[in-house]
Design an enzyme around this catalytic site. Structure first.
Site, PDB file in Angstrom:
ATOM      1  N   LYS A 181       0.815  -1.216   0.000  1.00 17.41           N
ATOM      2  CA  LYS A 181       0.000   0.000   0.000  1.00 17.41           C
ATOM      3  C   LYS A 181       0.858   1.280   0.000  1.00 17.41           C
ATOM      4  O   LYS A 181       2.079   1.198  -0.031  1.00 17.41           O
ATOM      5  CB  LYS A 181      -0.961  -0.041   1.172  1.00 17.41           C
ATOM      6  CG  LYS A 181      -1.905  -1.275   1.148  1.00 17.41           C
ATOM      7  CD  LYS A 181      -2.819  -1.291  -0.074  1.00 17.41           C
ATOM      8  CE  LYS A 181      -3.559  -2.600  -0.303  1.00 17.41           C
ATOM      9  NZ  LYS A 181      -4.547  -2.960   0.685  1.00 17.41           N
TER      10      LYS A 181
HETATM   11  C1  LIG Z   1      -5.534  -4.021   1.022  1.00 18.05           C
HETATM   12  C2  LIG Z   1      -6.944  -3.659   1.238  1.00 18.05           C
HETATM   13  C3  LIG Z   1      -7.601  -3.863   2.460  1.00 18.05           C
HETATM   14  C4  LIG Z   1      -7.005  -4.675   3.566  1.00 18.05           C
HETATM   15  O1  LIG Z   1      -5.802  -4.198   4.022  1.00 18.05           O
HETATM   16  P1  LIG Z   1      -4.916  -5.100   4.984  1.00 18.05           P
HETATM   17  O2  LIG Z   1      -4.090  -4.098   5.724  1.00 18.05           O
HETATM   18  O3  LIG Z   1      -4.092  -5.981   4.091  1.00 18.05           O
HETATM   19  O4  LIG Z   1      -5.804  -5.885   5.855  1.00 18.05           O
HETATM   20  C5  LIG Z   1      -8.882  -3.372   2.615  1.00 18.05           C
HETATM   21  N1  LIG Z   1      -9.517  -2.730   1.618  1.00 18.05           N
HETATM   22  C6  LIG Z   1      -8.931  -2.533   0.419  1.00 18.05           C
HETATM   23  C7  LIG Z   1      -9.678  -1.798  -0.631  1.00 18.05           C
HETATM   24  C8  LIG Z   1      -7.634  -3.013   0.178  1.00 18.05           C
HETATM   25  O5  LIG Z   1      -7.071  -2.861  -1.021  1.00 18.05           O
END
Ligand SMILES: *Cc1c(COP(=O)(O)O)cnc(C)c1O
Length: 381
Positions: A181
Site C-alpha cells: 500500500k
Molecule cells: C488491502 C486492502 C484492504 C485490507 O488491508 P490489509 O491491511 O491488508 O488488511 C482493505 N480494503 C482494500 C480496498 C484493500 O485494497
C-alpha cells in the site's frame, strides 16, 4: 528487465527506528504505537487514531464500534478487496453490493440510492486506486438516509478530496499499511475519527477485550487499588480480538509517515509520465481520469479490450501487472448477496494495474511505455 508491480520503499530511516525499538527491547503494543497514533492523528487531522495489525482488522472494528443489530445491511462497492465485505460478515451484518461508476470504477452513488432499503445502516466507500469517491455528495446522501460512513482508505494514505484528507470525511476512516500500500509497516492498519467516544472502546476490542483504562476508572470505586499487589488486574467486559499494532510495526510506520508525501509525489510523477506516454495510443486508456498533483493515487491502471493478451505480452517483457479487482459479486462466498452489478462485471475485464511504486525509475517507465506502444502496433495490420 524485471519490473515489479509493487515494492515497499524502505531503507535507512526505517532501520534506524527499528534499532531504537530493539535497544529498548519492547516490541509489543507499547509507547511507539502511541507515538505513531498521535503522529497519524496530527497528519490526517483527526481527534483519535487506534493502531491495529491490518486494515481488515480496522474495518472489522470500525463496524463493531456502532453495535448494529445482527442482520442489518451495509452497502459496499462491487469492485474492492475482500476485506471490505468480509468486515460486514464478521459483524453478522449483510453486504449489499453497489455497482461501480463506469468512468471512475468506484461506487456509483445513483446505484447506491437504488440499492438502499430501510435495513441499511452503513456504507463503506472505497477510494479505489486512490481515486476519491465524491465524499461531499456521499455525506449528503448518507445524512438523508441515516447511514454511518466508514471510509476504506487502504489505497489513499495521504490523499485529499476538495482540500480535506480522505479518511476524515466519514464517521470513521480505515487505513492499510500492508506492504504493497501507499506506506507500510509490514502489516498494519489505522482507525481514525473525530468521535472519541465512538473509537476509544476499540482499544479494548483490539486487545482481546482488555481495557486497562476502564479498570483504572473503576478501581477507585472498588478500593482494589489500595492493594499494591493488584497491579496485574484488568477488566474484560467485551469479546475482543488480537488485533493490536506492535512497537516494531509502529517504528517502521513513523519513518514511512515522514516519507509519505514524498512517496505520493513520486507516484504522481510516475502517473503523469504514463499519462503523457499513452496519450498517442488508441486502444490503451487510463483506468480513470487521473489528476496528478491532486490526490494520492496508489497505482496507475489502464484499460484495454485485449486485456489478457496484453498481460501476457507484458509478462514476457518482464513487466509484472495485476488486476484490482475481480468483482466480489463473482466470488463464491459473496454470490448469494449479488443484486445487479453489471457495470462492475463488465469493466473489470478491461482493467490492468501497472507498476507504479515510488522506487520505479524513469528508464523503467519508458520501457513499460515502449512495450505498450509495441503491443498496440502489433495489432495494426
Ligand atoms: C488491502 C486492502 C484492504 C485490507 O488491508 P490489509 O491491511 O491488508 O488488511 C482493505 N480494503 C482494500 C480496498 C484493500 O485494497
Amino acid at each position: 528487465m524485471n519490473i515489479r508491480l509493487f515494492k515497499p520503499s524502505v531503507g535507512e530511516e526505517e532501520l534506524a527506528n527499528i534499532r531504537e525499538v530493539f535497544e529498548r527491547a519492547w516490541l509489543g503494543n507499547g509507547p511507539t504505537v502511541v507515538k505513531f497514533e498521535e503522529a497519524w492523528s496530527r497528519y490526517i487531522g483527526c481527534k483519535i487514531s487506534v493502531g491495529v495489525n491490518s486494515a481488515t482488522a480496522a474495518l472489522h472494528l470500525a463496524l463493531t464500534a456502532f453495535h448494529f443489530p445482527e442482520g442489518k445491511k451495509v452497502l459496499v462497492p462491487a469492485i474492492t478487496f475482500a476485506s471490505t465485505a468480509a468486515a460486514v460478515l464478521y459483524n453478522r451484518l449483510i453486504p449489499v453490493f453497489v455497482d461501480v461508476d463506469p468512468g471512475t470504477v468506484s461506487m456509483d452513488l445513483e446505484d447506491l440510492q437504488r440499492k438502499y432499503d430501510k435495513d441499511c445502516v452503513a456504507v463503506i466507500p472505497v477510494h479505489n486506486g486512490g481515486y476519491p469517491v465524491p465524499m461531499d455528495r456521499l455525506m449528503d446522501i448518507a445524512e438523508k438516509l441515516n447511514l454511518k460512513v466508514i471510509e476504506d482508505c487502504a489505497h489513499c494514505a495521504g490523499g485529499e478530496y476538495k482540500g480535506r484528507k480522505l479518511g476524515t470525511w466519514g464517521h470513521i476512516g480505515c487505513f492499510s499499511f500492508e506492504e504493497k500500500k501507499c506506506m507500510t509497516t509490514g502489516d498494519g492498519g489505522m482507525i481514525c475519527s473525530d468521535d472519541i467516544d465512538l473509537i476509544e472502546p476499540l482499544r479494548a476490542y483490539r486487545w482481546v477485550g482488555i481495557d486497562k483504562d476502564t479498570w483504572r476508572r473503576a478501581e477507585k470505586a472498588s478500593g482494589l487499588t489500595e492493594n499494591e499487589a493488584m497491579h496485574w488486574h484488568y477488566e474484560i467486559s467485551v469479546l475482543g480480538y488480537k488485533y493490536n499494532m506492535n512497537d516494531l510495526a509502529a517504528a517502521i510506520g513513523l519513518a514511512q509517515l515522514n516519507k509519505l508525501d514524498r512517496m505520493n509525489e513520486r507516484r504522481a510523477e510516475i502517473i503523469a509520465g504514463y499519462l503523457n506516454g499513452i496519450k498517442s495510443l488508441n486502444t490503451i486508456k487510463p483506468i480513470f481520469p487521473y489528476e496528478p498533483g491532486n490526490g494520492a493515487y496508489w497505482y496507475f491502471g489502464i484499460r484495454s479490450d485485449r486485456r489478457d493478451e496484453l498481460i501476457i505480452y507484458l509478462k514476457n517483457k518482464g513487466i509484472a501487472t495485476g488486476v484490482h479487482f475481480y468483482p466480489l459479486t463473482l466470488q463464491p462466498l459473496f454470490r448469494q448477496y449479488t443484486a445487479g452489478c453489471e457495470t462492475a462485471e463488465r469493466i473489470w475485464k478491461e482493467i490492468i494495474t501497472m507498476p507504479s511504486h515510488p522506487d520505479l525509475t524513469d528508464e523503467e517507465i519508458d520501457y513499460v511505455l515502449d512495450s505498450l506502444k509495441s503491443f498496440e502496433e502489433g495489432f495494426k495490420i
